[in-house]
Design an enzyme around this catalytic site. Structure first.
Site, PDB file in Angstrom:
ATOM      1  N   ASN A  77      91.616-122.331  16.454  1.00 59.37           N
ATOM      2  CA  ASN A  77      91.580-121.951  17.826  1.00 59.37           C
ATOM      3  C   ASN A  77      92.043-123.161  18.477  1.00 59.37           C
ATOM      4  O   ASN A  77      91.547-124.394  18.541  1.00 59.37           O
ATOM      5  CB  ASN A  77      90.140-121.639  17.965  1.00 59.37           C
ATOM      6  CG  ASN A  77      90.076-121.230  19.633  1.00 59.37           C
ATOM      7  OD1 ASN A  77      90.585-121.786  20.466  1.00 59.37           O
ATOM      8  ND2 ASN A  77      89.445-119.920  19.966  1.00 59.37           N
ATOM      9  N   HIS A 116      91.632-125.213  23.566  1.00 58.94           N
ATOM     10  CA  HIS A 116      91.464-126.634  24.138  1.00 58.94           C
ATOM     11  C   HIS A 116      92.339-127.563  24.180  1.00 58.94           C
ATOM     12  O   HIS A 116      92.454-128.579  25.053  1.00 58.94           O
ATOM     13  CB  HIS A 116      90.099-127.308  23.559  1.00 58.94           C
ATOM     14  CG  HIS A 116      89.029-126.174  23.913  1.00 58.94           C
ATOM     15  ND1 HIS A 116      88.753-125.849  25.290  1.00 58.94           N
ATOM     16  CD2 HIS A 116      88.071-125.534  22.978  1.00 58.94           C
ATOM     17  CE1 HIS A 116      87.522-124.805  25.140  1.00 58.94           C
ATOM     18  NE2 HIS A 116      87.294-124.859  23.867  1.00 58.94           N
ATOM     19  N   HIS A 164      92.430-117.622  22.813  1.00 64.06           N
ATOM     20  CA  HIS A 164      91.670-116.646  23.626  1.00 64.06           C
ATOM     21  C   HIS A 164      92.189-116.348  24.888  1.00 64.06           C
ATOM     22  O   HIS A 164      92.087-117.390  25.816  1.00 64.06           O
ATOM     23  CB  HIS A 164      90.014-117.161  24.070  1.00 64.06           C
ATOM     24  CG  HIS A 164      89.060-116.124  24.513  1.00 64.06           C
ATOM     25  ND1 HIS A 164      87.639-116.259  24.462  1.00 64.06           N
ATOM     26  CD2 HIS A 164      89.340-115.184  25.306  1.00 64.06           C
ATOM     27  CE1 HIS A 164      87.066-115.609  25.164  1.00 64.06           C
ATOM     28  NE2 HIS A 164      87.981-114.506  25.628  1.00 64.06           N
ATOM     29  N   ARG A 212      91.670-115.475  28.452  1.00 62.02           N
ATOM     30  CA  ARG A 212      90.486-115.058  29.156  1.00 62.02           C
ATOM     31  C   ARG A 212      91.025-114.346  30.636  1.00 62.02           C
ATOM     32  O   ARG A 212      92.135-114.844  30.960  1.00 62.02           O
ATOM     33  CB  ARG A 212      89.576-116.121  29.503  1.00 62.02           C
ATOM     34  CG  ARG A 212      88.884-116.813  28.357  1.00 62.02           C
ATOM     35  CD  ARG A 212      88.042-117.786  28.986  1.00 62.02           C
ATOM     36  NE  ARG A 212      86.870-118.178  28.167  1.00 62.02           N
ATOM     37  CZ  ARG A 212      85.885-117.499  27.951  1.00 62.02           C
ATOM     38  NH1 ARG A 212      85.258-116.641  29.006  1.00 62.02           N
ATOM     39  NH2 ARG A 212      84.790-117.883  26.992  1.00 62.02           N
ATOM     40  N   ARG A 250      92.039-119.596  32.278  1.00 62.28           N
ATOM     41  CA  ARG A 250      91.595-120.992  32.236  1.00 62.28           C
ATOM     42  C   ARG A 250      92.151-121.854  31.434  1.00 62.28           C
ATOM     43  O   ARG A 250      92.195-122.953  31.605  1.00 62.28           O
ATOM     44  CB  ARG A 250      89.785-121.108  32.272  1.00 62.28           C
ATOM     45  CG  ARG A 250      89.596-121.006  30.892  1.00 62.28           C
ATOM     46  CD  ARG A 250      87.948-121.367  30.673  1.00 62.28           C
ATOM     47  NE  ARG A 250      87.167-120.412  31.432  1.00 62.28           N
ATOM     48  CZ  ARG A 250      85.828-120.087  31.063  1.00 62.28           C
ATOM     49  NH1 ARG A 250      85.225-121.042  30.090  1.00 62.28           N
ATOM     50  NH2 ARG A 250      85.034-119.140  31.674  1.00 62.28           N
ATOM     51  N   GLU A 295      91.752-113.493  20.671  1.00 59.34           N
ATOM     52  CA  GLU A 295      90.350-113.061  21.170  1.00 59.34           C
ATOM     53  C   GLU A 295      90.797-112.458  22.754  1.00 59.34           C
ATOM     54  O   GLU A 295      91.241-113.170  23.481  1.00 59.34           O
ATOM     55  CB  GLU A 295      89.552-114.073  21.376  1.00 59.34           C
ATOM     56  CG  GLU A 295      89.244-114.649  19.771  1.00 59.34           C
ATOM     57  CD  GLU A 295      88.490-116.118  19.926  1.00 59.34           C
ATOM     58  OE1 GLU A 295      88.145-116.483  21.084  1.00 59.34           O
ATOM     59  OE2 GLU A 295      88.156-116.482  18.995  1.00 59.34           O
ATOM     60  N   THR A 340      82.136-118.084  24.916  1.00 59.96           N
ATOM     61  CA  THR A 340      81.665-116.795  24.610  1.00 59.96           C
ATOM     62  C   THR A 340      80.300-117.217  24.232  1.00 59.96           C
ATOM     63  O   THR A 340      79.828-117.997  23.363  1.00 59.96           O
ATOM     64  CB  THR A 340      82.490-116.303  23.393  1.00 59.96           C
ATOM     65  OG1 THR A 340      83.768-116.655  23.505  1.00 59.96           O
ATOM     66  CG2 THR A 340      82.122-114.783  23.137  1.00 59.96           C
ATOM     67  N   GLU A 363      83.803-110.575  12.758  1.00 62.67           N
ATOM     68  CA  GLU A 363      83.541-111.959  13.035  1.00 62.67           C
ATOM     69  C   GLU A 363      82.205-112.135  13.325  1.00 62.67           C
ATOM     70  O   GLU A 363      81.692-111.883  14.419  1.00 62.67           O
ATOM     71  CB  GLU A 363      84.408-112.504  13.919  1.00 62.67           C
ATOM     72  CG  GLU A 363      84.261-114.082  14.013  1.00 62.67           C
ATOM     73  CD  GLU A 363      85.191-114.853  15.025  1.00 62.67           C
ATOM     74  OE1 GLU A 363      86.280-114.302  15.351  1.00 62.67           O
ATOM     75  OE2 GLU A 363      84.868-116.041  15.280  1.00 62.67           O
ATOM     76  N   HIS A 397      82.205-120.252  15.539  1.00 68.23           N
ATOM     77  CA  HIS A 397      81.635-120.461  16.766  1.00 68.23           C
ATOM     78  C   HIS A 397      80.936-121.452  16.532  1.00 68.23           C
ATOM     79  O   HIS A 397      79.674-121.506  16.057  1.00 68.23           O
ATOM     80  CB  HIS A 397      80.802-119.390  17.494  1.00 68.23           C
ATOM     81  CG  HIS A 397      81.055-119.490  18.981  1.00 68.23           C
ATOM     82  ND1 HIS A 397      80.309-120.585  19.732  1.00 68.23           N
ATOM     83  CD2 HIS A 397      81.562-118.981  19.935  1.00 68.23           C
ATOM     84  CE1 HIS A 397      80.819-120.495  20.952  1.00 68.23           C
ATOM     85  NE2 HIS A 397      81.623-119.486  21.186  1.00 68.23           N
TER      86      HIS A 397
HETATM   87  N1  PXP Z   1      85.056-117.156  17.528  1.00 61.88           N
HETATM   88  C1  PXP Z   1      85.110-116.658  18.764  1.00 61.88           C
HETATM   89  C2  PXP Z   1      84.923-115.051  19.000  1.00 61.88           C
HETATM   90  C3  PXP Z   1      85.070-117.363  20.144  1.00 61.88           C
HETATM   91  O1  PXP Z   1      85.043-117.174  21.260  1.00 61.88           O
HETATM   92  C4  PXP Z   1      85.346-118.951  19.652  1.00 61.88           C
HETATM   93  C5  PXP Z   1      85.400-119.849  20.908  1.00 61.88           C
HETATM   94  O2  PXP Z   1      86.574-119.624  21.623  1.00 61.88           O
HETATM   95  C6  PXP Z   1      85.353-119.564  18.189  1.00 61.88           C
HETATM   96  C7  PXP Z   1      85.107-118.550  17.325  1.00 61.88           C
HETATM   97  C8  PXP Z   1      85.590-120.808  17.839  1.00 61.88           C
HETATM   98  O3  PXP Z   1      84.373-121.548  18.444  1.00 61.88           O
HETATM   99  P1  PXP Z   1      84.617-123.174  18.589  1.00 61.88           P
HETATM  100  O4  PXP Z   1      85.718-123.496  19.675  1.00 61.88           O
HETATM  101  O5  PXP Z   1      83.192-123.377  19.016  1.00 61.88           O
HETATM  102  O6  PXP Z   1      84.878-123.601  17.177  1.00 61.88           O
END
Ligand code: PXP
Length: 240
Positions: free
Chosen positions: A7, A10, A43, A45, A49, A70, A101, A151, A195
């Site tokens: 992901n 960031h 993601h 949003r 952001r 996402e 999330t 997931e 997550h």
């Molecule tokens: N899965 C989902 C559905 C999420 O919303 C996120 C965070 O965007 C992640 C996984 C990944 O989480 P992390 O960034 O904490 O690894």
């Protein structure tokens, strides 16, 4: 081997901190793929952001593995998914002002919005994954809504293992993820998870055979900032 979808939200968070054009998540996605990642997750949003509409459009052209977006099951987002056609959409709950999330989809409620989103996306050949908490009721509800992929939310496990100590909560949260993954697999649902996973707590989740893919973001990007900092400073010094 457990597959990894990185992901890259960031990377975009750093860019948006200055509303400028770098670091570019498109470049980040290519680096992740060159390093062997099996997929790229972003993601999009409602408040934009970090990831922008422009990003998902270009990522659709450039990602060569699997592009997973996402999003909340809103009309606007489903419209964007149908325009971009990612390989997978993960439906997530989205609360205004949340830092990240905060929980899984409530599949026993909100059924109309989720079912309608699943139908529209699946009929356009987009695989749909539902981000849900590791609870039997959610798995049974996800199945009845037509989900073929879920997931599992590992947030409780991640929170309980953050300090790297063995705790009762950590053990219970891990057992809940394992039990949910096995139940879903027995119903022929493809099981993903993620997550809050880190370099220190990921092993136990990756060891659950029913989980085929992990979605990890923040901790990989956090580590990349630190492992890359020395080189970045040296490169600036060389210019001075
Ligand atoms: N899965 C989902 C559905 C999420 O919303 C996120 C965070 O965007 C992640 C996984 C990944 O989480 P992390 O960034 O904490 O690894």
């Amino acid at each position: 081997m457990t597959l990894l979808s990185v992901n890259i939200d960031h990377i975009a968070t750093i860019r948006e901190a200055r509303r400028t054009n770098e670091p570019d998540p498109i470049t980040a996605a290519a680096i992740c793929e060159l390093a062997g990642a099996h997929g790229i997750t972003v993601h999009l949003r409602g408040d934009r952001r970090h990831i922008q509409h422009r990003d998902v459009k270009i990522l659709r052209e450039t990602v060569k593995t699997k592009l997973n977006i996402e999003m909340a099951a809103t009309k606007e987002m489903i419209g964007i998914a149908l325009e971009v056609v990612p390989d997978q959409v993960t439906l997530v709950p989205e609360l205004p002002g949340e830092i990240t999330t905060t929980g899984g989809l409530e599949c026993t409620r909100n059924q109309e919005a989720i079912t309608s989103a699943i139908k529209h996306l699946q009929s356009n050949n987009i695989n749909v994954s539902l981000f849900i908490d590791p609870a039997e009721s959610q798995i049974r509800a996800a199945l009845s809504l037509g989900a073929r992929t879920i997931e599992l939310n590992t947030a409780l496990y991640s929170d309980a293992t953050l300090r790297n100590r063995e705790t009762q909560q950590g053990t219970e949260a891990l057992a809940a993820v394992k039990q949910a993954a096995e139940l879903a697999q027995s119903k022929n649902i493809v099981v993903l998870a993620g997550h809050g996973l880190t370099y220190r707590n990921v092993r136990a989740i990756a060891d659950i055979p029913a989980i085929v893919e992990l979605n990890i973001g923040h901790n990989i990007i956090a580590r990349s900032a630190l492992v890359g900092l020395e080189r970045a400073v040296r490169e600036m010094l060389a210019l001075l």
